[in-house]
Write an enzyme that holds these catalytic residues in place. Structure first.
Site, PDB file in Angstrom:
ATOM      1  N   SER A 163       0.814  -1.217   0.000  1.00 15.14           N
ATOM      2  CA  SER A 163       0.000   0.000   0.000  1.00 15.14           C
ATOM      3  C   SER A 163       0.846   1.266   0.000  1.00 15.14           C
ATOM      4  CB  SER A 163      -0.887   0.016   1.239  1.00 15.14           C
ATOM      5  OG  SER A 163      -1.464   1.291   1.408  1.00 15.14           O
ATOM      6  N   THR A 164       0.348   2.287  -0.684  1.00 12.66           N
ATOM      7  CA  THR A 164       1.016   3.595  -0.680  1.00 12.66           C
ATOM      8  C   THR A 164       0.948   4.251   0.694  1.00 12.66           C
ATOM      9  OG1 THR A 164      -1.026   4.601  -1.451  1.00 12.66           O
ATOM     10  CG2 THR A 164       0.598   4.071  -3.126  1.00 12.66           C
TER      11      THR A 164
END
Lengths: 401, 134
Positions: B64-65
């Protein structure tokens, strides 16, 4: 990467630490992706807004920043309707954190309009040929494909850095050479409404991050293109597509020889992947509904009382601009929520199966909310149940719409 | 003897510490506890080890960013690595290092993962893109 003297000065910290960090972000990403320079942008749309997605980690970062954005900048949807969150069943603690995130962005000069459809609320944010730094995948797809503007899919920090500097690194979809189609997608059956979400759901999974060119018998309206692009960006990583004879850049290219053909029966299968459980929420408006879409929902709900929870998501601007339409919809028992959607709000989690008219929501709800999802026509979603079973019945309904 | 590796500057500043090297990618969201800096991902070869104060050497980020923000939390909690070296920087870790003021270098010649051993004392100059094994 080539930097101007002014950009070098920002990178050296001559204008303070926030702008130095912002410039460092833009140049590092530019180096990673092989950009030659920075390019001025018209607007930004910044992700990293829902407390559900960014949590305390993101809140801390945004709260610590000091500066003012220099181009018009708006936000992605938040985790709740900023006014009517109690009606959604969002708890006090979540709401308090969510409001802190919004206030932290407001302090930076960002317009706290939380929407995945910036183009429905302010046409000046993106025009043909404009460079942008937008984040939300469906907004990026719409800007690139339907408007003919140019943006990569930015992360929250890089969009914010671009907003503070007014520029972004010149790579990817900013460059002509990356905007040509690589594959054709042929559909010979007529399409309408939620079919476009189903088509995007299938096409995205097949083309991945390529640029597809659609050859369609039907002529999709802009809101149908919105649904197509949103679903493709969710099931694949499509940030730009062309539709022959429809989208603005399509005339610059010939359809590639490599072709995927999608049949009616495959689209129908997407509608037939139902939840195991009974539908207990209908959620429409992913991406956020336009004024026109709200009006058509109001027409379909005229004289109806909904049996289940029916939530329609839109931007605050569209809701505020359509008080009569909203009143008509809510007279049926359905609710019109703004600033958020069924994917980024924790409010969806308490349901068992969500019926939606969105190919994008169909893709994301099971993973992000741990809830079943099924795709239905707009009529079925508003009724809260799937009433049209056979492809033939579905076709009749489409033609009746 | 100091051995110097030349790489590409990603995040400015200098950091020094004991190296922690892995050939596996790291997702900061979910795999690292921001309160302690300990890797908690079940199947990771560094599970149970602390990245706090270390020069963390790994191929690239993944996942995930939101991982970028987790790196910022680590920094604020005083549990961040002293510096990061990647084989090939991707946006999650690059953005995380920059917003958190963690020096970072990538693409070193010779390859950092093969050259640096866990336990080596390492100095990273993220402004010049230089790594010294002390």
């Amino acid at each position: 990467m080539h930097l101007t003297r002014e950009e070098e000065a920002l990178l050296d910290g001559e204008m303070g630490p926030t702008l130095q960090t912002a410039m460092e972000l833009l140049t590092a990403l530019g180096d990673i992706y092989g950009a030659d320079s920075l390019v001025p942008i018209k607007s930004t749309q910044i992700a990293g807004v829902s407390y559900r997605t960014i949590g305390d980690a993101g809140l801390e970062w945004i709260s610590d920043l000091n500066g003012k954005v220099v181009v018009p900048s708006i936000l992605n949807p938040a985790g709740m309707d900023l006014e009517r969150w109690r009606e959604m069943g969002v708890d006090e603690e979540f709401a308090a954190h969510q409001i802190r995130i919004i206030e932290a962005y407001r302090r930076l000069g960002i317009r706290c309009e939380c929407t995945c459809t910036p183009y429905h609320i302010d046409a000046s944010l993106a025009s043909y040929g404009d460079h942008l730094a937008w984040s939300e995948s469906s907004a990026v797809s719409y800007a690139n494909s339907v408007i003919g503007a140019r943006t990569n899919r930015e992360g929250g920090p890089s969009a914010l850095a671009a907003a503070l500097i007014g520029k972004t690194a010149n790579y990817g979809y900013h460059l002509d050479e990356n905007r040509a189609p690589g594959i054709s997608v042929q559909v010979d059956c007529p399409l309408s409404g939620a079919d476009y979400g189903a088509l995007g759901y299938l096409a995205g999974a097949q083309v991945g991050s390529d640029v597809p060119m659609f050859r369609l018998r039907s002529k999709p309206a802009d809101i149908e293109l919105k649904a197509l692009g949103a679903a493709m960006a969710a099931s694949g990583a499509v940030a730009l597509y062309h539709v022959e004879g429809i989208t603005p850049e399509s005339r610059s290219y010939h359809p590639p020889a490599e072709t995927i053909t999608i049949e009616r029966v495959e689209l129908d299968e997407v509608f037939e992947k139902n939840c195991v459980r009974e539908v207990d929420l209908s959620a429409l408006g992913c991406p956020h509904y336009s004024q026109e879409e709200l009006e058509s929902a109001a027409r379909l709900l005229d004289g109806v009382k909904v049996e289940k929870e029916v939530w329609i998501f839109t931007s605050r601007q569209v809701r505020d601009a359509s008080p009569d339409t909203v009143r008509k919809i809510e007279a049926s028992g359905a609710k019109v929520f703004a600033d958020t959607c069924m994917v980024v709000s924790p409010a969806t989690d308490r349901f068992g199966c969500v019926l939606t008219d969105s190919g994008k929501a169909l893709k994301y709800i099971p993973g992000m909310c741990g809830v079943g999802a099924a795709l239905g026509s707009i009529r079925d979603c508003l009724k809260g149940r799937i009433t049209t079973k056979s492809p033939g019945e579905r076709r009749d309904e489409r033609e009746g719409c | 003897m100091i051995r110097t590796l030349k790489g590409r500057p990603i995040s400015h500043g200098c950091g020094q510490g004991v190296a922690l090297v892995t050939s596996e990618s790291i997702s900061f969201l979910g795999s690292v506890d921001p309160a302690t800096g300990i890797i908690v991902e079940e199947k990771h070869e560094l599970k149970g080890q602390s990245i706090s104060g270390k020069v963390l050497v790994f191929p690239a980020g993944k996942g995930s960013t939101v991982g970028s923000y987790v790196m910022y939390q680590l920094k604020k909690n005083g549990t961040a690595p002293a510096a990061v070296i990647n084989r090939s920087a991707e946006p999650i870790v690059a953005v995380g290092a920059i917003i958190s003021d963690i020096p970072m270098v990538d693409s070193t010649e010779p390859d950092a993962i093969r050259t640096i051993k866990t336990g080596d004392m390492v100095r990273v100059d993220g402004t010049q893109g230089v790594v010294d094994i002390l």
